[in-house]
Design an enzyme around this catalytic site. Structure first.
Site, short mmCIF file in Angstrom:
data_model
loop_
_atom_site.label_atom_id
_atom_site.label_comp_id
_atom_site.label_asym_id
_atom_site.label_seq_id
_atom_site.Cartn_x
_atom_site.Cartn_y
_atom_site.Cartn_z
N LYS A 118 -18.58 49.15 -12.34
CA LYS A 118 -17.84 50.31 -12.45
C LYS A 118 -18.19 51.21 -13.52
CE LYS A 118 -14.01 48.42 -9.52
NZ LYS A 118 -13.71 46.87 -9.43
N SER A 141 -5.43 48.65 -9.61
CA SER A 141 -6.13 49.64 -9.17
C SER A 141 -5.46 50.75 -8.05
CB SER A 141 -7.39 49.16 -8.58
OG SER A 141 -6.82 48.40 -7.13
N HIS A 177 -11.17 47.24 -14.08
CA HIS A 177 -10.87 48.86 -14.06
C HIS A 177 -10.54 49.32 -15.46
CE1 HIS A 177 -10.84 50.19 -9.99
NE2 HIS A 177 -10.35 48.86 -9.63
C1 LIG Z 1 -13.89 45.95 -8.70
C2 LIG Z 1 -13.21 44.49 -9.02
C3 LIG Z 1 -13.82 43.26 -8.91
C4 LIG Z 1 -15.18 43.18 -8.43
O1 LIG Z 1 -16.17 43.36 -9.13
P1 LIG Z 1 -17.68 43.21 -8.44
O2 LIG Z 1 -18.35 43.14 -9.80
O3 LIG Z 1 -17.98 44.48 -7.68
O4 LIG Z 1 -17.87 42.10 -7.69
C5 LIG Z 1 -13.01 42.24 -9.54
N1 LIG Z 1 -11.84 42.39 -10.03
C6 LIG Z 1 -11.28 43.53 -10.15
C7 LIG Z 1 -10.00 43.84 -10.77
C8 LIG Z 1 -11.99 44.61 -9.65
O5 LIG Z 1 -11.60 45.95 -9.70
#
Ligand SMILES: *Cc1c(COP(=O)(O)O)cnc(C)c1O
Length: 396
Positions: free
Chosen positions: A242, A183, A211
């Site tokens: 996301k 990220s 992502h």
């Molecule tokens: C955002 C993210 C998470 C967490 O996701 P949530 O559903 O918000 O708990 C887990 N792993 C990665 C790689 C992320 O970018």
């Protein structure tokens, strides 16, 4: 007792503040989207949400959620295995498996929970987990809860991964785990090479698609699409928070025996509430939309290409990326904060990151492109970067 503890917390908080690491929250008063309103009354263009497909305020998803409120009520008041499994949960799980070309799916309240609950039920002290050094915090926490032997390789470094795999021959089962897209840089994991090494050294693979899902691959099916490995990876995890609408919810999808075991033993699944029916209904609608047309995925890809090529033309130093994340490298921590503040004055909302979130002397502004952006939004962002970049001597 609290007096002592209070003094301790006050001192710690002051340290955080003095180190310049105190996180202040900006308050948004409009729906999440390309253009948002913040509590100061300012209207800004948003370039720091994970709203990759622009679905956070999508009318069809809002409608699907509203309809489910009428047909299925508000909440489930139960974990899945007692009385918290609805028809919508089962349908959504099937949609996710279809989307990724996997055998079965298990839903969680968040991907943080999916990652927190995936290792401990599957592996024990006879086994090995081999993890990329830049993996998400939830993977790191999940690994901590598991007794498996731990190995770590530098980000995307295949030589180091191979060395770990050689050492891990001492264990019974081996699982390589990696983020699909990292990220802070936006690079995609080299899944083709990881898969080759996994075959060679008899290991399984897990990819966190948080992502990359909806973003990477011609139709947004994630890194397994990008590398032509659909159905070949044992475990994928991901989020509904996301690209997939941005509400809440996570999942693990993959081999059916793995998913079956998680339903029996995964603690965040067994001991935490199931997601609200309206979220499941909107999720189902979202996956249907993504199968009906590739419009959003195409728009995201063309927006990203456009933005990155224009930023490079303007003279900015951009990290190589294969996602919708564009890291504008500034190297200097203070500069990243000053520049982000000045961009906000220009109506462009972006975040500057510096150590310890990224390595020392690698401060940057991370721009996240969305299918919700129009070319006019991108142009305004590029113009603001160019203006402020010149003012601060970042570009000529
Ligand atoms: C955002 C993210 C998470 C967490 O996701 P949530 O559903 O918000 O708990 C887990 N792993 C990665 C790689 C992320 O970018």
């Amino acid at each position: 007792m609290y007096k002592d503890f209070q003094a301790y917390l006050q001192a710690e908080l002051k340290n955080i503040e003095e180190a310049g690491l105190y996180k202040n929250e900006r308050v948004i008063t409009s729906p999440q989207g390309a253009a948002i309103k913040v509590s100061t009354g300012q209207n800004v263009l948003n370039f720091c949400a994970n709203n990759y497909l622009g679905l956070a305020d999508n009318k069809e998803l809002v409608e699907a959620a509203k309809k489910a409120l009428d047909t299925h009520g508000y909440g489930m008041s139960s974990v899945r295995f007692i009385c918290g499994t609805g028809d919508l949960h089962k349908q959504l799980e099937a949609k996710i498996a279809e989307f990724f070309g996997t055998e079965d799916t298990i839903l969680y309240a968040a991907c943080f929970d999916a990652n927190g609950g995936v290792f401990e039920p599957l592996l024990n002290d006879q086994d090995a987990i081999i993890s990329d050094s830049l993996n998400h915090a939830s993977i790191i926490d999940g690994v901590r809860l598991c007794k498996a032997q731990r190995y770590r390789y530098a980000n995307a470094n295949m030589e180091e991964l191979e060395n770990c795999l050689k050492l891990a021959q001492a264990q019974r089962h081996r699982l390589i785990v990696t983020d699909g897209v990292f990220s802070m840089d936006g690079n995609v994991c080299p899944l083709d090479k990881i898969y080759e090494l996994a075959e060679k050294y008899n290991a399984m693979v897990m990819v966190d698609e948080s992502h990359s899902a909806g973003v990477v691959g011609a139709t947004g099916r994630g890194v397994t699409e990008r590398y032509n490995l659909r159905g070949k990876i044992e475990i994928l995890t991901g989020t509904l928070g996301k690209a997939f609408g941005g509400a809440v919810g996570g999942f693990t999808t993959g081999k059916k025996e793995i998913i079956a075991m998680l339903r029996q033993r995964s603690r965040p699944y067994l001991f935490s509430n199931s997601i609200p029916p309206m979220i499941a209904a909107a999720g189902i609608r979202m996956f249907d939309m993504m199968s009906e047309t590739n419009e959003l995925q195409d728009k995201l890809h063309s927006n990203t290409d456009y933005f990155i090529s224009k930023m490079k033309e303007a003279g900015f130093d951009i990290k190589p990326t294969e996602s919708a994340i564009c890291a504008v490298m500034l190297y200097d921590a203070k500069l990243s904060q000053v520049m982000a503040a000045k961009l906000l004055e220009e109506g462009i909302y972006v975040t500057g990151f510096y150590y310890p979130v990224v390595p020392k002397n690698e401060a940057r502004i991370r721009v996240q492109v969305s299918a919700g952006h129009e070319i006019e939004h991108l142009d305004r962002c590029i113009a603001a970067f160019t203006k402020i970049g010149k003012e601060l001597g970042v570009i000529k």
